[in-house]
Structure formats: structure tokens, C-alpha cells
Design a protein around this motif. Structure first.
Motif, PDB file in Angstrom:
ATOM      1  N   UNK A 162       0.832  -1.215   0.000  1.00 55.91           N
ATOM      2  CA  UNK A 162       0.000   0.000   0.000  1.00 55.91           C
ATOM      3  C   UNK A 162       0.860   1.257   0.000  1.00 55.91           C
ATOM      4  N   UNK A 163       1.959   1.218  -0.761  1.00 56.44           N
ATOM      5  CA  UNK A 163       2.803   2.388  -0.921  1.00 56.44           C
ATOM      6  C   UNK A 163       3.840   2.601   0.163  1.00 56.44           C
ATOM      7  N   UNK A 164       3.926   1.679   1.131  1.00 56.03           N
ATOM      8  CA  UNK A 164       4.894   1.825   2.219  1.00 56.03           C
ATOM      9  C   UNK A 164       5.741   0.558   2.302  1.00 56.03           C
ATOM     10  N   UNK A 165       7.067   0.733   2.264  1.00 52.93           N
ATOM     11  CA  UNK A 165       7.954  -0.425   2.301  1.00 52.93           C
ATOM     12  C   UNK A 165       7.749  -1.228   3.583  1.00 52.93           C
ATOM     13  N   UNK A 166       7.993  -2.534   3.490  1.00 51.98           N
ATOM     14  CA  UNK A 166       7.737  -3.426   4.613  1.00 51.98           C
ATOM     15  C   UNK A 166       8.504  -3.010   5.865  1.00 51.98           C
ATOM     16  N   UNK A 167       9.781  -2.630   5.721  1.00 57.53           N
ATOM     17  CA  UNK A 167      10.560  -2.265   6.920  1.00 57.53           C
ATOM     18  C   UNK A 167       9.960  -1.052   7.610  1.00 57.53           C
ATOM     19  N   UNK A 168       9.383  -0.144   6.825  1.00 55.18           N
ATOM     20  CA  UNK A 168       8.712   1.024   7.411  1.00 55.18           C
ATOM     21  C   UNK A 168       7.416   0.596   8.107  1.00 55.18           C
ATOM     22  N   UNK A 169       6.706  -0.361   7.510  1.00 57.66           N
ATOM     23  CA  UNK A 169       5.497  -0.891   8.137  1.00 57.66           C
ATOM     24  C   UNK A 169       5.830  -1.518   9.496  1.00 57.66           C
ATOM     25  N   UNK A 170       6.929  -2.264   9.543  1.00 57.59           N
ATOM     26  CA  UNK A 170       7.350  -2.913  10.787  1.00 57.59           C
ATOM     27  C   UNK A 170       7.583  -1.860  11.864  1.00 57.59           C
ATOM     28  N   UNK A 171       8.342  -0.831  11.527  1.00 57.16           N
ATOM     29  CA  UNK A 171       8.677   0.205  12.512  1.00 57.16           C
ATOM     30  C   UNK A 171       7.426   0.967  12.933  1.00 57.16           C
ATOM     31  N   UNK A 172       6.617   1.376  11.958  1.00 59.44           N
ATOM     32  CA  UNK A 172       5.421   2.164  12.241  1.00 59.44           C
ATOM     33  C   UNK A 172       4.427   1.389  13.098  1.00 59.44           C
ATOM     34  N   UNK A 173       4.169   0.137  12.741  1.00 55.90           N
ATOM     35  CA  UNK A 173       3.205  -0.684  13.479  1.00 55.90           C
ATOM     36  C   UNK A 173       3.688  -0.970  14.894  1.00 55.90           C
ATOM     37  N   UNK A 174       4.969  -1.289  15.029  1.00 52.52           N
ATOM     38  CA  UNK A 174       5.502  -1.670  16.337  1.00 52.52           C
ATOM     39  C   UNK A 174       5.509  -0.515  17.332  1.00 52.52           C
ATOM     40  N   UNK A 175       5.447   0.709  16.842  1.00 48.61           N
ATOM     41  CA  UNK A 175       5.420   1.869  17.729  1.00 48.61           C
ATOM     42  C   UNK A 175       4.159   1.887  18.606  1.00 48.61           C
ATOM     43  N   UNK A 176       3.153   1.082  18.210  1.00 56.85           N
ATOM     44  CA  UNK A 176       1.899   1.031  18.962  1.00 56.85           C
ATOM     45  C   UNK A 176       1.802  -0.206  19.859  1.00 56.85           C
ATOM     46  N   UNK A 177       2.854  -1.019  19.913  1.00 52.21           N
ATOM     47  CA  UNK A 177       2.839  -2.198  20.772  1.00 52.21           C
ATOM     48  C   UNK A 177       2.911  -1.785  22.238  1.00 52.21           C
ATOM     49  N   UNK A 178       2.333  -2.611  23.091  1.00 51.75           N
ATOM     50  CA  UNK A 178       2.400  -2.385  24.526  1.00 51.75           C
ATOM     51  C   UNK A 178       3.856  -2.522  24.988  1.00 51.75           C
ATOM     52  N   UNK A 179       4.382  -1.446  25.593  1.00 45.76           N
ATOM     53  CA  UNK A 179       5.775  -1.452  26.019  1.00 45.76           C
ATOM     54  C   UNK A 179       6.738  -0.958  24.963  1.00 45.76           C
ATOM     55  N   UNK A 180       6.218  -0.290  23.935  1.00 38.22           N
ATOM     56  CA  UNK A 180       7.051   0.118  22.795  1.00 38.22           C
ATOM     57  C   UNK A 180       8.143   1.126  23.159  1.00 38.22           C
ATOM     58  N   UNK A 181       8.037   1.735  24.349  1.00 37.11           N
ATOM     59  CA  UNK A 181       9.100   2.650  24.771  1.00 37.11           C
ATOM     60  C   UNK A 181      10.430   1.920  24.950  1.00 37.11           C
ATOM     61  N   UNK A 182      10.374   0.591  25.050  1.00 32.95           N
ATOM     62  CA  UNK A 182      11.596  -0.205  25.189  1.00 32.95           C
ATOM     63  C   UNK A 182      12.009  -0.886  23.882  1.00 32.95           C
ATOM     64  N   UNK A 183      11.486  -0.383  22.774  1.00 31.95           N
ATOM     65  CA  UNK A 183      11.856  -0.916  21.465  1.00 31.95           C
ATOM     66  C   UNK A 183      13.076  -0.187  20.901  1.00 31.95           C
ATOM     67  N   UNK A 184      13.947  -0.946  20.274  1.00 33.18           N
ATOM     68  CA  UNK A 184      15.019  -0.431  19.436  1.00 33.18           C
ATOM     69  C   UNK A 184      14.901  -1.138  18.089  1.00 33.18           C
ATOM     70  N   UNK A 185      15.691  -0.695  17.104  1.00 38.01           N
ATOM     71  CA  UNK A 185      15.590  -1.280  15.766  1.00 38.01           C
ATOM     72  C   UNK A 185      16.974  -1.535  15.176  1.00 38.01           C
ATOM     73  N   UNK A 186      17.082  -2.647  14.440  1.00 45.80           N
ATOM     74  CA  UNK A 186      18.306  -2.948  13.706  1.00 45.80           C
ATOM     75  C   UNK A 186      18.208  -2.324  12.317  1.00 45.80           C
ATOM     76  N   UNK A 187      19.194  -1.492  11.994  1.00 44.54           N
ATOM     77  CA  UNK A 187      19.281  -0.886  10.658  1.00 44.54           C
ATOM     78  C   UNK A 187      20.733  -0.995  10.201  1.00 44.54           C
ATOM     79  N   UNK A 188      20.974  -1.672   9.099  1.00 43.34           N
ATOM     80  CA  UNK A 188      22.336  -1.910   8.641  1.00 43.34           C
ATOM     81  C   UNK A 188      23.050  -0.648   8.197  1.00 43.34           C
ATOM     82  N   UNK A 189      24.326  -0.546   8.531  1.00 41.45           N
ATOM     83  CA  UNK A 189      25.122   0.631   8.179  1.00 41.45           C
ATOM     84  C   UNK A 189      25.312   0.766   6.678  1.00 41.45           C
ATOM     85  N   UNK A 190      25.231  -0.346   5.952  1.00 38.56           N
ATOM     86  CA  UNK A 190      25.388  -0.291   4.505  1.00 38.56           C
ATOM     87  C   UNK A 190      24.152   0.303   3.827  1.00 38.56           C
ATOM     88  N   UNK A 191      23.128   0.591   4.615  1.00 44.25           N
ATOM     89  CA  UNK A 191      21.922   1.235   4.089  1.00 44.25           C
ATOM     90  C   UNK A 191      21.674   2.556   4.822  1.00 44.25           C
TER      91      UNK A 191
END
Length: 277
Positions: A162-191
Motif C-alpha cells: 500500500x505504498x509503504x515499504x515493509x521495513x517502514x510498516x514494521x517500525x510504524x506498526x511496532x510503535x503502537x505495541x504495549x511497552x514500545x518505549x523499550x523498542x530499538x531497531x536494527x538498521x544496517x550501516x550499509x543502508x
């Protein structure tokens, strides 16, 4: 460990370096193989040599599981050694777990309670009920795979839904999970160029960024696109530090590589601070 405590350590050490303890018996100095527990002895030497220059250690669990019970015991001894001798350092179990319900809770207990890691990497493919059990643990952190460095990342992670890349969907959706203040994300340096868009979705989250060093990622670009007001970065280097030498001077060589990266990070922190003034 709280996020604020981690930030304090970053500013104190002028470093956001994470050292990856991907210990391979085929690569460590040969003289260590004569010892009772060569994996732990190698790790201990690397930790003692580099602890002044880093704020985190990240054992990749596969490198320990590959050696069965002895490997698992070496992992436990390693994290115990860090916690007992350098308790200000953030520990990451690079386990890439991810399952539903009670299974995730058991994984969380294994790494957060038994091994006493501060954080764990998680594969988010199974969604909310595979992630929230990890987020239920106080002052423990869950690091979701978002956009990785490997070639196959483009098979799924950058495909649009729906116009949004999957990795962005993962990050956006997970921001609403219970306890999301303790979330971090893996993002490769080559990107690193993708970090700008990621920061728009997750402006305050910490990003674990592997791929600087042996994989060719640029620290300068990572900082340019990814740094935020709390620094918000843990930049990992594994092979480039721990295998800087395969001779008896291996610990000293790892120290020199870690210090080299720390000095570069100090410079980037100072540049960012000046840009805010």
C-alpha cells in the motif's frame, strides 16, 4: 538498564560503540585453543582490552550454540563477566528470536532472567504477540530487525505494501505495541541513506547499526542520517575489532581498533553538538 542510563554512558565515554563478540574457534589465536574454555578466554581478553572505548557488547548467539553445551556455558560466563566487572556496559543477545505467546515469554526469561542480558534482537515477522512478551520485562530492551545489511534484505524488507515499504510498516506498526518505549531497531550501516526516512517514523528510538568496519558501512553517513538528540545510535563492529590480529597481540590490536572507532565517534558527537548550538 534504562535508556537514560545508556545515554549517560554514551556521553561519559564519548562513544556509542558496540563490540560484536562473534567468536569463532577457527579464527581466534591458536594458542588459546590449548585452554579449557578458549571461547570465554578470548572474549575476556577482548572485553578487558576494549571496555574503555565501548558502551555495549553483542554476542551473536549462533556462534555459541554451534559448540553445544560448552558454547552455551561460554556465553553465560561471558555475560556474567561483563555484568560483574563492567556493569555500566549494555549487553545485547543477538539471538533473532521470534515466536508467539508462551514461547516468546520463555525465550525472554532465558535471556533476560537466566542470562541477564539487557536486550535481545527479535525477528518481527509473526507480529505483535511474538514481540510484546519481550516488552513486558522492566528495563529490558527489544531490538526489532527492521532493515538489515545482507543482500537478501531486498527480497522482502524493501517491498511496498500500500505504498509503504515493509521495513517502514514494521517500525510504524511496532510503535503502537504495549511497552514500545523499550523498542530499538536494527538498521544496517550499509543502508545509511535509509536512516533519514526511518528517523521520521521513529525519531526517538535507539538504532542498532551493524556493518561499520569489515562490511564497509560509513560511520559518518550513519551519524549524518541517524543521530538524534539522545544520540540514538549503537554502532556495532565485530570482525574489524575482535579479529584485528590472530597472534598473541590480539587483545592489544582489538583495543587499538576500538579506540580508533571511539575517537571517530567522539568527533561525530562534537559535530552534532555544535550543529545544535
Amino acid at each position: 538498564m534504562t535508556t537514560q542510563y545508556l545515554v549517560t554512558q554514551i556521553h561519559k565515554k564519548q562513544s556509542f560503540l558496540c563490540v560484536g563478540l562473534d567468536t569463532d574457534l577457527d579464527k581466534i589465536p591458536k594458542h588459546l585453543l590449548e585452554l579449557e574454555d578458549p571461547i570465554f578466554e578470548f572474549n575476556k581478553s577482548i572485553i578487558d582490552a576494549t571496555q574503555k572505548f565501548c558502551v555495549a557488547y553483542k554476542p551473536n548467539v549462533a556462534f555459541y550454540e554451534a559448540y553445544g553445551v560448552k558454547g552455551w556455558m561460554a556465553l553465560q560466563k561471558t555475560v556474567n563477566y561483563i555484568n560483574e566487572n563492567y556493569p555500566d556496559i549494555f549487553t545485547i543477545a543477538d539471538a533473532k528470536r521470534g515466536d508467539i505467546g508462551n514461547t516468546s515469554t520463555r525465550y525472554a526469561k532465558a535471556f533476560f532472567e537466566d542470562l541477564n542480558f539487557d536486550s535481545i534482537t527479535i525477528a518481527p515477522y509473526m507480529g505483535k504477540d511474538s514481540v510484546e512478551p519481550f516488552l513486558a520485562f522492566e528495563n529490558k530492551h527489544t531490538i526489532l530487525l527492521a532493515l538489515t545489511s545482507n543482500e537478501g534484505a531486498f527480497d522482502f524488507q524493501t517491498k511496498s505494501i500500500d505504498g509503504l515499504e515493509l521495513y517502514k510498516q514494521v517500525i510504524k506498526t511496532s510503535q503502537h505495541y504495549l511497552g514500545s518505549e523499550n523498542l530499538m531497531y536494527v538498521v544496517g550501516a550499509t543502508k545509511a541513506e535509509y536512516l533519514k526516512d526511518i528517523r521520521e517514523i521513529a525519531p526517538d528510538s535507539f538504532l542498532l547499526v551493524p556493518g561499520v568496519g569489515a562490511q564497509g558501512g560509513s560511520l559518518k553517513e550513519v551519524c549524518n542520517y541517524g543521530m538524534n538528540n539522545q544520540v540514538g545510535l549503537l554502532v556495532n563492529s565485530s570482525r574489524g575489532i575482535i579479529y584485528a590480529s590472530n597472534r598473541e597481540d590480539f587483545a592489544e590490536a582489538s583495543k587499538n581498533k576500538a579506540e580508533e572507532l571511539q575517537l571517530q565517534m567522539k568527533e561525530e558527537l562534537q559535530k552534532y553538538k555544535k550543529s545544535l548550538d
